[in-house]
Design a protein around this motif. Structure first.
Motif, PDB file in Angstrom:
ATOM      1  N   TYR A  28       0.825  -1.208   0.000  1.00  0.00           N
ATOM      2  CA  TYR A  28       0.000   0.000   0.000  1.00  0.00           C
ATOM      3  C   TYR A  28       0.859   1.258   0.000  1.00  0.00           C
ATOM      4  O   TYR A  28       0.668   2.169  -0.815  1.00  0.00           O
ATOM      5  N   HIS A  31       2.998   1.716  -3.429  1.00  0.00           N
ATOM      6  CA  HIS A  31       2.270   2.053  -4.651  1.00  0.00           C
ATOM      7  C   HIS A  31       1.406   3.302  -4.498  1.00  0.00           C
ATOM      8  O   HIS A  31       1.270   4.077  -5.454  1.00  0.00           O
ATOM      9  N   ASP A 221      -0.918  -4.180  -8.730  1.00  0.00           N
ATOM     10  CA  ASP A 221       0.250  -3.763  -9.513  1.00  0.00           C
ATOM     11  C   ASP A 221       0.264  -4.507 -10.852  1.00  0.00           C
ATOM     12  O   ASP A 221       0.844  -5.591 -10.974  1.00  0.00           O
ATOM     13  N   TRP A 397      -4.089   1.454  -9.156  1.00  0.00           N
ATOM     14  CA  TRP A 397      -3.518   2.370  -8.168  1.00  0.00           C
ATOM     15  C   TRP A 397      -3.839   3.820  -8.506  1.00  0.00           C
ATOM     16  O   TRP A 397      -3.909   4.670  -7.612  1.00  0.00           O
ATOM     17  N   CYS A 400      -7.088   4.398  -6.860  1.00  0.00           N
ATOM     18  CA  CYS A 400      -6.880   4.472  -5.407  1.00  0.00           C
ATOM     19  C   CYS A 400      -6.325   5.837  -5.015  1.00  0.00           C
ATOM     20  O   CYS A 400      -6.788   6.455  -4.048  1.00  0.00           O
TER      21      CYS A 400
END
Length: 418
Positions: A28, A31, A221, A397, A400
């Motif tokens: 976490y 990335h 990833d 990501w 996110c």
């Protein structure tokens, strides 16, 4: 939430222990910091060992600690000079009493580091240390935190997994930091979590209103997990990415399931990414069930081999009793491998309709699901394709980071009364 359009935030990302090679929290930090930087924000990761190996565009500040959990020198005896530091002394005394003080003492170190530096940041984002030191920073600047899942679940499973009264007390002592985390979390105005399941469970376990949480799923990833269509599948080959002896990860139940399949005279093998604890529960169970010739522990491997191991497997199995998110499910899907996982915690949220689900802690259900999927090539192909598409569209990501930046915007606005 409204879209976030303002780049250039100065973010302090706090992480007390973030192994970049294993564990959801380490992945976490690595990335998220890169993805936030890619969006144009200035990110400083303030971390304890091991080195989280962040992107060169991300500033990394490593704080000195005793590093007593370094596997190369586990629970070493500190030098007298080190114990002259009051924080080091507190940490050593607590560890000597079988506690786990690292979240608390790292918060003390961060508070000390931040003295006179708070104006450098627009927001501080804590990665589940939930320590008093981090909370004290909220007097000077906006603070938020990510809670991946409630550690009370780990504690409950650890206590339940042993019949020894001494080991139960030892587990309770180890998880004594949870009291601090509950108290701190209740005072943080806005908390990020990684799944709706975690939001519900943390709210219940920590007695925090669900309205204080923002769900921002983490990413997979895709640069390191991808299909290798030229690699031939090996019949009967299963893969699991968890070699941990902790009851939470459910590997015990998968080993019993494999034993049941072998007893039915089926040809099956299990590749376990990682290394078991020497003379630990997993290693002993492999010997007890006489599974040695059917099990391959890979040890630590690089991403190139990791992807090849996925490519050779017919099925990936995630037997966890509970997950706040479930990176192994997403990583297997990104490699276009069909997945069997439990319904523990947030795993169904990640899996959706792209995995075969079984109850947690049920070896017979795992055994049945594995046999059914091994015997059904069409179902394996359908699950693999659905999982691959699901990861590419839902779990990146970039998404996110964008969702996390939106939370930052709200926290900063609320802090300044805008």
């Amino acid at each position: 939430m409204k879209p976030f359009h303002t780049p250039g935030l100065r973010i302090g990302l706090i992480s007390y222990r973030s192994n970049p090679h294993c564990g959801g929290q380490g992945v976490y930090i690595r990335h998220l910091s890169q993805a936030l930087s890619d969006l144009g924000h200035r990110v400083e990761v303030i971390a304890g060992p091991p080195d989280p190996l962040v992107n060169p565009r991300v500033k990394l500040t490593m704080l000195d600690t005793l590093d007593l959990y370094n596997p190369q020198n586990l629970f070493r005896t500190p030098r007298i000079e080190e114990l002259k530091d009051p924080v080091n002394l507190i940490e050593w005394l607590d560890i000597s009493a079988m506690g786990y003080p690292e979240p608390m003492t790292f918060g003390m170190r961060v508070k000390r580091y931040m003295a006179g530096r708070t104006k450098r940041y627009d927001i501080i984002h804590d990665n589940q240390s939930l320590s008093y030191g981090i909370l004290s920073l909220a007097r000077d600047l906006p603070v938020t935190a990510t809670i991946h899942h409630p550690m009370t679940v780990d504690r409950r499973l650890a206590v339940k997994a042993t019949k020894s009264y001494y080991k139960k007390l030892k587990a309770l002592r180890w998880y004594s930091f949870i009291g601090m985390q509950k108290r701190v979390a209740r005072k943080i105005p806005s908390i990020i979590t990684v799944s709706d399941s975690s939001k519900t469970d943390i709210a219940r376990e920590f007695k925090i209103p669900e309205s204080r949480f923002k769900t921002v799923p983490i990413g997979i990833d895709l640069d390191n997990f991808f299909p290798l269509d030229h690699v031939k599948k090996q019949p009967g080959r299963l893969i699991v990415t968890n070699s941990a002896d902790t009851p939470l990860k459910g590997l015990y139940h998968l080993l019993h399931a494999v034993k049941g399949i072998i007893d039915e005279h089926r040809d099956v093998s299990l590749t376990i990414i990682g290394t078991p604890k020497k003379n630990g529960g997993i290693e002993n169970l492999v010997k007890k069930l006489d599974l040695g010739r059917h099990i391959d522990f890979t040890g630590r491997i690089d991403h190139h081999r990791f992807v090849r191991e996925y490519a050779k497997a017919q099925i990936a199995v995630v037997p966890s009793m509970y997950e706040g998110f479930g990176l192994p499910v997403g990583e297997a899907m990104a490699c276009r491998v069909p997945v069997i996982c439990t319904t523990g915690g947030a795993l169904p949220e990640v899996a959706g309709d792209a995995a075969k689900l079984v109850p947690p802690g049920n070896a017979k259900a795992l055994e049945k699901a594995i046999i059914e999927l091994l015997d059904d090539e069409q179902q394996r192909e359908e699950l693999a394709c659905r999982g691959y598409e699901r990861v590419k569209t839902k779990f990146t990501w970039e998404k996110c980071a964008m969702g996390t930046a939106q939370v930052y915007q709200e926290v900063i606005r609320d802090y300044h009364g805008l």
